[in-house]
Design an enzyme around this catalytic site. Structure first.
Site, PDB file in Angstrom:
ATOM      1  N   MET A   1       0.909  -1.056  -0.069  1.00  0.00           N
ATOM      2  CA  MET A   1      -0.017  -0.074  -0.097  1.00  0.00           C
ATOM      3  C   MET A   1       0.771   1.335  -0.058  1.00  0.00           C
ATOM      4  O   MET A   1       1.541   1.462   0.874  1.00  0.00           O
ATOM      5  CB  MET A   1      -0.853   0.143   1.228  1.00  0.00           C
TER       6      MET A   1
ATOM      7  N   VAL B   1       1.643  -5.063   8.226  1.00  0.00           N
ATOM      8  CA  VAL B   1       3.321  -4.997   8.367  1.00  0.00           C
ATOM      9  C   VAL B   1       3.400  -3.324   8.068  1.00  0.00           C
ATOM     10  O   VAL B   1       2.945  -2.786   7.230  1.00  0.00           O
ATOM     11  CB  VAL B   1       3.917  -5.604   7.228  1.00  0.00           C
TER      12      VAL B   1
ATOM     13  N   GLY C   1       1.747   4.164   4.697  1.00  0.00           N
ATOM     14  CA  GLY C   1       2.460   3.340   3.803  1.00  0.00           C
ATOM     15  C   GLY C   1       2.699   2.091   4.467  1.00  0.00           C
ATOM     16  O   GLY C   1       3.198   2.074   5.721  1.00  0.00           O
ATOM     17  N   SER C   2       2.547   0.938   3.872  1.00  0.00           N
ATOM     18  CA  SER C   2       2.620  -0.407   4.483  1.00  0.00           C
ATOM     19  C   SER C   2       2.432  -1.625   3.473  1.00  0.00           C
ATOM     20  O   SER C   2       2.344  -0.981   2.291  1.00  0.00           O
ATOM     21  CB  SER C   2       1.634  -0.341   5.694  1.00  0.00           C
ATOM     22  N   ARG C   3       2.065  -2.745   4.121  1.00  0.00           N
ATOM     23  CA  ARG C   3       1.760  -3.824   3.351  1.00  0.00           C
ATOM     24  C   ARG C   3       0.881  -4.833   4.332  1.00  0.00           C
ATOM     25  O   ARG C   3       0.724  -4.707   5.462  1.00  0.00           O
ATOM     26  CB  ARG C   3       2.858  -4.549   2.805  1.00  0.00           C
TER      27      ARG C   3
END
Length: 223
Positions: free
Chosen positions: A103, A161, A191-193
């Site tokens: 993301m 994450v 911002g991440s996943r």
């Protein structure tokens, strides 16, 4: 044409905002107002940009999910960076099918449940803040892992994450909760996943590079 249903009640707002964003939006708007009243034009402009960005980042649009009860849906908006069978996962012995969705700061960051079930475990792990696009982020970054067991006794992990900029993982579910496909369960700020560790025989319908929408995109199904 695919049929879709609502996973939850629609929002009363025309532009719904995730509650986690309220403090960020308040601070940005407050600073902008003070700067404007003080005549600091450069700070007013900067604050206005920050306010608009916070409104956009924390948007929480309603979503429709596939009517097919066997469809596993995406837990996040973003780009698929991993979609492959792995011999081992960080959350159990033996092989698994891993799907990872990155993301960026321009994606909706509200996370949704991939499949119906019960939360069996929530495991938080502090860590580093590498770029979430990198493979090592799955094992070294700050993360929050949720083990869900489906009604047919299939267990899978959904892992939030943190990324290079992200510094806050919010998870609203806890052990013992019953969860449903497409329902919101958390958010990661800036911002991440999301990593999924599914049974190794998962029939994946997405490929690396594909774009997904949380709750709406079908990832695949079990055999």
């Amino acid at each position: 044409m695919k049929a879709f249903v609502r996973p939850d009640a629609p929002s009363d707002s025309g532009f719904p905002i995730a509650k986690a964003g309220y403090p960020f939006i308040f601070v940005a708007v407050f600073v902008t107002a003070i700067a404007a009243l003080s005549g600091w034009h450069w700070l007013t402009g900067l604050g206005l940009c920050a306010s608009l960005f916070c409104f956009w980042f924390f948007r929480d649009p309603d979503r429709l999910i596939p009517a097919d009860p066997n469809a596993w849906v995406s837990p996040a908006d973003g780009r698929v960076v991993v979609a492959r069978r792995v011999e081992t996962s960080p959350y159990g012995e033996g092989p698994a099918f891993q799907i990872s969705i990155f993301m960026s700061v321009f994606n909706v960051h509200v996370n949704r449940i991939p499949f119906d079930g019960m939360v069996r475990e929530v495991r938080y792990q502090p860590g580093r803040f590498f770029n979430a696009n990198l493979d090592k982020a799955a094992k070294e970054n700050e993360r929050n892992a949720i083990l869900i067991e489906t009604p047919s006794a299939v267990k899978f992990w959904t892992v939030q994450v943190a990324g290079l900029v992200a510094r806050r993982i919010i998870c609203k579910v806890q052990e013992g909760d019953r969860v449903s496909r497409g329902v919101r369960f958390g958010i990661i700020c800036f911002g991440s996943r999301l990593d999924l560790y599914l049974p190794p025989d998962f029939e994946c319908l997405v490929r690396e590079g594909d774009r997904t929408l949380a709750g709406t995109t079908t990832l695949g199904s079990l055999k």
